[in-house]
Design a protein around this motif. Sequence first.
Motif, PDB file in Angstrom:
ATOM      1  N   TYR A 146       0.842  -1.200   0.000  1.00 46.54           N
ATOM      2  CA  TYR A 146       0.000   0.000   0.000  1.00 46.54           C
ATOM      3  C   TYR A 146       0.871   1.242   0.000  1.00 46.54           C
ATOM      4  N   ARG A 147       0.520   2.195  -0.865  1.00 48.07           N
ATOM      5  CA  ARG A 147       1.221   3.476  -0.915  1.00 48.07           C
ATOM      6  C   ARG A 147       0.325   4.556  -0.326  1.00 48.07           C
ATOM      7  N   ARG A 148       0.921   5.379   0.506  1.00 48.44           N
ATOM      8  CA  ARG A 148       0.224   6.471   1.178  1.00 48.44           C
ATOM      9  C   ARG A 148      -0.373   7.436   0.159  1.00 48.44           C
ATOM     10  N   LYS A 149      -1.619   7.874   0.396  1.00 50.77           N
ATOM     11  CA  LYS A 149      -2.282   8.828  -0.474  1.00 50.77           C
ATOM     12  C   LYS A 149      -2.193  10.223   0.135  1.00 50.77           C
ATOM     13  N   THR A 150      -1.930  11.200  -0.727  1.00 53.95           N
ATOM     14  CA  THR A 150      -1.890  12.596  -0.290  1.00 53.95           C
ATOM     15  C   THR A 150      -2.789  13.412  -1.213  1.00 53.95           C
ATOM     16  N   VAL A 151      -3.260  14.524  -0.691  1.00 51.59           N
ATOM     17  CA  VAL A 151      -4.092  15.419  -1.483  1.00 51.59           C
ATOM     18  C   VAL A 151      -3.595  16.845  -1.252  1.00 51.59           C
ATOM     19  N   GLY A 172      -7.225  19.039  -4.681  1.00 54.18           N
ATOM     20  CA  GLY A 172      -6.692  18.700  -5.998  1.00 54.18           C
ATOM     21  C   GLY A 172      -6.716  17.193  -6.193  1.00 54.18           C
ATOM     22  N   PRO A 173      -5.995  16.714  -7.181  1.00 60.52           N
ATOM     23  CA  PRO A 173      -5.980  15.275  -7.438  1.00 60.52           C
ATOM     24  C   PRO A 173      -5.260  14.516  -6.318  1.00 60.52           C
ATOM     25  N   VAL A 174      -5.692  13.301  -6.106  1.00 58.48           N
ATOM     26  CA  VAL A 174      -5.063  12.434  -5.103  1.00 58.48           C
ATOM     27  C   VAL A 174      -3.778  11.884  -5.706  1.00 58.48           C
ATOM     28  N   ARG A 175      -2.702  11.946  -4.945  1.00 57.35           N
ATOM     29  CA  ARG A 175      -1.409  11.457  -5.411  1.00 57.35           C
ATOM     30  C   ARG A 175      -0.921  10.341  -4.493  1.00 57.35           C
ATOM     31  N   LEU A 176      -0.196   9.419  -5.060  1.00 55.45           N
ATOM     32  CA  LEU A 176       0.415   8.351  -4.277  1.00 55.45           C
ATOM     33  C   LEU A 176       1.820   8.766  -3.885  1.00 55.45           C
TER      34      LEU A 176
END
Length: 127
Positions: free
Chosen positions: A37-42, A57-61
């Motif tokens: 699992y990779r942490r999600k950031t926004v 904005g878009p969700v980034r891994l």
Amino acid sequence: MSEFSNALSVSSSGLRAQAQRLRHVAENIANADTPGYRRKTVAFEASDAVHGGVAPGPVRLDRSPLSRVYDPAHPLADATGHYQGSNVSLMIEIADAREAQRSYEANLKMFTQARDMSSGLMDLLRR
């Protein structure tokens, strides 16, 4: 009266953005032990340049390396007994949750104050 609605609009956009941020933090915490699992950031971006609204904005891994966990009995373990864990750090997630909570509370307080001021103005105009 439009200034009050602008203040309500800006604070409600902040409430929505921080609520989404909290959802991603909760998802990261829930998946902290999920292999791979990779942490999600926004990130936030301006939604209304005139009035100062904000939108998520878009969700980034998070592309930081995944942890290597030693457990030879795990079904995903390689020949050396390691498998790739997640890159979620609970300390970072707790700090992000606290920051999002405080930002949410500040936006809620601003929303409440603008609503109370608008109500007070309407009461004065009725007299």
